[in-house]
Motif scaffolding. Structure first.
Motif, PDB file in Angstrom:
ATOM      1  N   GLN A  82       0.811  -1.214   0.000  1.00 47.55           N
ATOM      2  CA  GLN A  82       0.000   0.000   0.000  1.00 47.55           C
ATOM      3  C   GLN A  82       0.847   1.267   0.000  1.00 47.55           C
ATOM      4  OE1 GLN A  82      -3.444  -0.210   2.516  1.00 47.55           O
ATOM      5  NE2 GLN A  82      -3.941  -2.244   1.797  1.00 47.55           N
ATOM      6  N   GLY A  83       2.168   1.102   0.088  1.00 47.13           N
ATOM      7  CA  GLY A  83       3.028   2.280   0.041  1.00 47.13           C
ATOM      8  C   GLY A  83       4.018   2.246  -1.104  1.00 47.13           C
ATOM      9  N   HIS A  84       3.872   1.298  -2.004  1.00 45.05           N
ATOM     10  CA  HIS A  84       4.856   1.103  -3.071  1.00 45.05           C
ATOM     11  C   HIS A  84       4.214   1.341  -4.431  1.00 45.05           C
ATOM     12  CE1 HIS A  84       8.181  -0.722  -5.294  1.00 45.05           C
ATOM     13  NE2 HIS A  84       8.868  -0.667  -4.171  1.00 45.05           N
ATOM     14  N   PRO A  85       4.896   2.072  -5.307  1.00 44.54           N
ATOM     15  CA  PRO A  85       4.295   2.379  -6.606  1.00 44.54           C
ATOM     16  C   PRO A  85       4.391   1.242  -7.617  1.00 44.54           C
ATOM     17  CG  PRO A  85       6.446   3.405  -6.449  1.00 44.54           C
ATOM     18  CD  PRO A  85       6.181   2.764  -5.115  1.00 44.54           C
ATOM     19  N   ASN A  86       5.219   0.207  -7.333  1.00 40.16           N
ATOM     20  CA  ASN A  86       5.513  -0.814  -8.338  1.00 40.16           C
ATOM     21  C   ASN A  86       5.101  -2.190  -7.831  1.00 40.16           C
ATOM     22  OD1 ASN A  86       6.516  -2.195 -10.531  1.00 40.16           O
ATOM     23  ND2 ASN A  86       8.633  -2.130  -9.821  1.00 40.16           N
ATOM     24  N   LEU A  95      -1.463 -14.809   2.939  1.00 41.43           N
ATOM     25  CA  LEU A  95      -1.271 -14.029   4.165  1.00 41.43           C
ATOM     26  C   LEU A  95      -1.799 -14.853   5.336  1.00 41.43           C
ATOM     27  CD1 LEU A  95      -2.629 -10.684   2.648  1.00 41.43           C
ATOM     28  CD2 LEU A  95      -0.226 -11.452   2.734  1.00 41.43           C
ATOM     29  N   ALA A  96      -0.896 -15.531   6.036  1.00 39.82           N
ATOM     30  CA  ALA A  96      -1.291 -16.492   7.063  1.00 39.82           C
ATOM     31  C   ALA A  96      -1.231 -15.878   8.460  1.00 39.82           C
ATOM     32  CB  ALA A  96      -0.387 -17.723   7.002  1.00 39.82           C
ATOM     33  N   THR A  97      -2.309 -16.019   9.184  1.00 41.25           N
ATOM     34  CA  THR A  97      -2.487 -15.591  10.580  1.00 41.25           C
ATOM     35  C   THR A  97      -1.917 -14.201  10.877  1.00 41.25           C
ATOM     36  OG1 THR A  97      -0.527 -16.871  11.327  1.00 41.25           O
ATOM     37  CG2 THR A  97      -2.682 -17.943  11.491  1.00 41.25           C
ATOM     38  N   PRO A 124      -2.609  -0.953   7.745  1.00 39.55           N
ATOM     39  CA  PRO A 124      -3.282  -0.463   6.529  1.00 39.55           C
ATOM     40  C   PRO A 124      -4.584  -1.217   6.274  1.00 39.55           C
ATOM     41  CG  PRO A 124      -0.958  -0.880   6.116  1.00 39.55           C
ATOM     42  CD  PRO A 124      -1.267  -1.456   7.459  1.00 39.55           C
ATOM     43  N   ARG A 125      -5.593  -0.502   5.826  1.00 40.27           N
ATOM     44  CA  ARG A 125      -6.914  -1.109   5.613  1.00 40.27           C
ATOM     45  C   ARG A 125      -7.393  -0.999   4.178  1.00 40.27           C
ATOM     46  NH1 ARG A 125      -9.132  -3.588  10.419  1.00 40.27           N
ATOM     47  NH2 ARG A 125      -7.746  -2.852  12.053  1.00 40.27           N
ATOM     48  N   GLY A 126      -6.598  -0.457   3.284  1.00 41.94           N
ATOM     49  CA  GLY A 126      -7.049  -0.318   1.898  1.00 41.94           C
ATOM     50  C   GLY A 126      -6.944  -1.624   1.134  1.00 41.94           C
ATOM     51  N   ASP A 153     -11.519  -8.581   4.713  1.00 40.31           N
ATOM     52  CA  ASP A 153     -12.537  -7.842   3.984  1.00 40.31           C
ATOM     53  C   ASP A 153     -11.985  -6.507   3.482  1.00 40.31           C
ATOM     54  OD1 ASP A 153     -15.343  -7.561   3.100  1.00 40.31           O
ATOM     55  OD2 ASP A 153     -15.381  -5.910   4.536  1.00 40.31           O
ATOM     56  N   SER A 154     -11.262  -5.796   4.334  1.00 41.34           N
ATOM     57  CA  SER A 154     -10.738  -4.487   3.945  1.00 41.34           C
ATOM     58  C   SER A 154      -9.655  -4.603   2.874  1.00 41.34           C
ATOM     59  CB  SER A 154     -10.205  -3.726   5.169  1.00 41.34           C
ATOM     60  OG  SER A 154      -9.021  -4.315   5.666  1.00 41.34           O
ATOM     61  N   TRP A 155      -8.905  -5.719   2.880  1.00 35.03           N
ATOM     62  CA  TRP A 155      -7.853  -5.914   1.880  1.00 35.03           C
ATOM     63  C   TRP A 155      -8.386  -6.503   0.580  1.00 35.03           C
ATOM     64  CZ3 TRP A 155      -4.390  -8.776   5.942  1.00 35.03           C
ATOM     65  CH2 TRP A 155      -3.848  -7.830   6.841  1.00 35.03           C
ATOM     66  N   GLY A 156      -9.650  -6.942   0.568  1.00 34.64           N
ATOM     67  CA  GLY A 156     -10.208  -7.595  -0.610  1.00 34.64           C
ATOM     68  C   GLY A 156      -9.696  -9.017  -0.780  1.00 34.64           C
ATOM     69  N   SER A 157      -9.339  -9.655   0.322  1.00 36.71           N
ATOM     70  CA  SER A 157      -8.759 -11.001   0.291  1.00 36.71           C
ATOM     71  C   SER A 157      -9.825 -12.073   0.467  1.00 36.71           C
ATOM     72  CB  SER A 157      -7.738 -11.163   1.432  1.00 36.71           C
ATOM     73  OG  SER A 157      -6.769 -10.146   1.417  1.00 36.71           O
ATOM     74  N   ARG A 158      -9.582 -13.233  -0.120  1.00 33.15           N
ATOM     75  CA  ARG A 158     -10.413 -14.398   0.177  1.00 33.15           C
ATOM     76  C   ARG A 158      -9.986 -14.916   1.550  1.00 33.15           C
ATOM     77  NH1 ARG A 158     -11.366 -19.957  -0.173  1.00 33.15           N
ATOM     78  NH2 ARG A 158      -9.373 -20.747  -0.941  1.00 33.15           N
ATOM     79  N   LEU A 159     -10.952 -15.151   2.432  1.00 31.91           N
ATOM     80  CA  LEU A 159     -10.654 -15.622   3.783  1.00 31.91           C
ATOM     81  C   LEU A 159     -10.820 -17.133   3.849  1.00 31.91           C
ATOM     82  CD1 LEU A 159     -10.046 -15.038   6.794  1.00 31.91           C
ATOM     83  CD2 LEU A 159     -12.517 -14.725   7.112  1.00 31.91           C
ATOM     84  N   VAL A 160      -9.797 -17.805   4.373  1.00 33.17           N
ATOM     85  CA  VAL A 160      -9.843 -19.250   4.586  1.00 33.17           C
ATOM     86  C   VAL A 160      -9.793 -19.500   6.089  1.00 33.17           C
ATOM     87  CG1 VAL A 160      -8.632 -21.447   4.244  1.00 33.17           C
ATOM     88  CG2 VAL A 160      -8.729 -19.766   2.385  1.00 33.17           C
TER      89      VAL A 160
END
Length: 196
Positions: A82-86, A95-97, A124-126, A153-160
């Motif tokens: 969320q802070g990187h342009p590339n 993204l585990a636990t 970060p929540r975006g 939810d805030s990251w738009g990730s699928r939750l397992v």
């Protein structure tokens, strides 16, 4: 494991860095070409140093990267994204636990004030700019499952939902985590092609 020269697995460890019997270490040993982000030699917990180490590792990766992050490594990856342009070279992230650094952690972990001073909070929540899967534990001592659900939810990730697996680390009995390979393969299969 589904693997091609187009993708490189990049391991992003938590605060304790390299742990010999951790599932991330076992995974890295089993997949040729995997890169592991190495924290600074002095054991610093500063977020900016972790971000620089991730940047340096990604600069050595041919093709596209699949981030495989655990615990604070999840937060390192999210802060970086969320802070990187590339970010187009990131094909996806497991993204585990993720921990909740905004609330007090168990004994032996830094306090919320210390984590804030080190740059970790606020989390970060975006939405993330690449596909991601958050793997959450119902009995993680470092984060309530409801908090993990909100982060995903805030990251738009699928939750397992992994069930009751503690913090998915050697202290919780992991060791090898075979489901990681399945989730990585899911990300590779879903990766959007780049270019024409």
């Amino acid at each position: 494991m589904t693997h091609s020269g187009e993708f490189t697995i990049v391991i992003v460890p938590g605060l304790r860095g390299h742990v010999e019997d951790h599932w991330q270490t076992i995974l890295a040993a089993g997949i040729p070409g995997t890169r592991t982000v190495a924290p600074s030699n002095d054991g610093s917990l500063r977020l900016d140093e972790r971000l620089a180490a991730l940047d340096e590792t990604l600069a050595t990766v041919p093709g596209r990267a699949i981030l495989v992050a655990h615990s604070a490594g999840v937060l390192t990856s999210v802060h970086w994204a969320q802070g990187h342009p590339n970010t187009e070279r990131i094909a996806g992230a497991l993204l585990a636990t993720p921990p909740n650094f905004d609330t007090p952690l168990p004994a032996g972990y830094p306090s919320p004030d210390t984590l804030a001073e080190l740059g970790w909070t606020p989390t970060p929540r975006g939405p993330l700019p690449f596909p991601s899967i958050v793997a959450g534990s119902l009995d993680d001592p470092l984060a309530d499952y409801a908090d993990v659900t909100r982060l995903a939810d805030s990251w738009g990730s699928r939750l397992v939902n992994l069930g009751e697996v503690g913090h998915l680390n050697p202290a919780s009995g992991y060791g090898e985590w075979p489901a990681a390979v399945e989730l990585i393969n899911e990300l590779i299969s879903a990766a959007a092609p780049v270019g024409p």
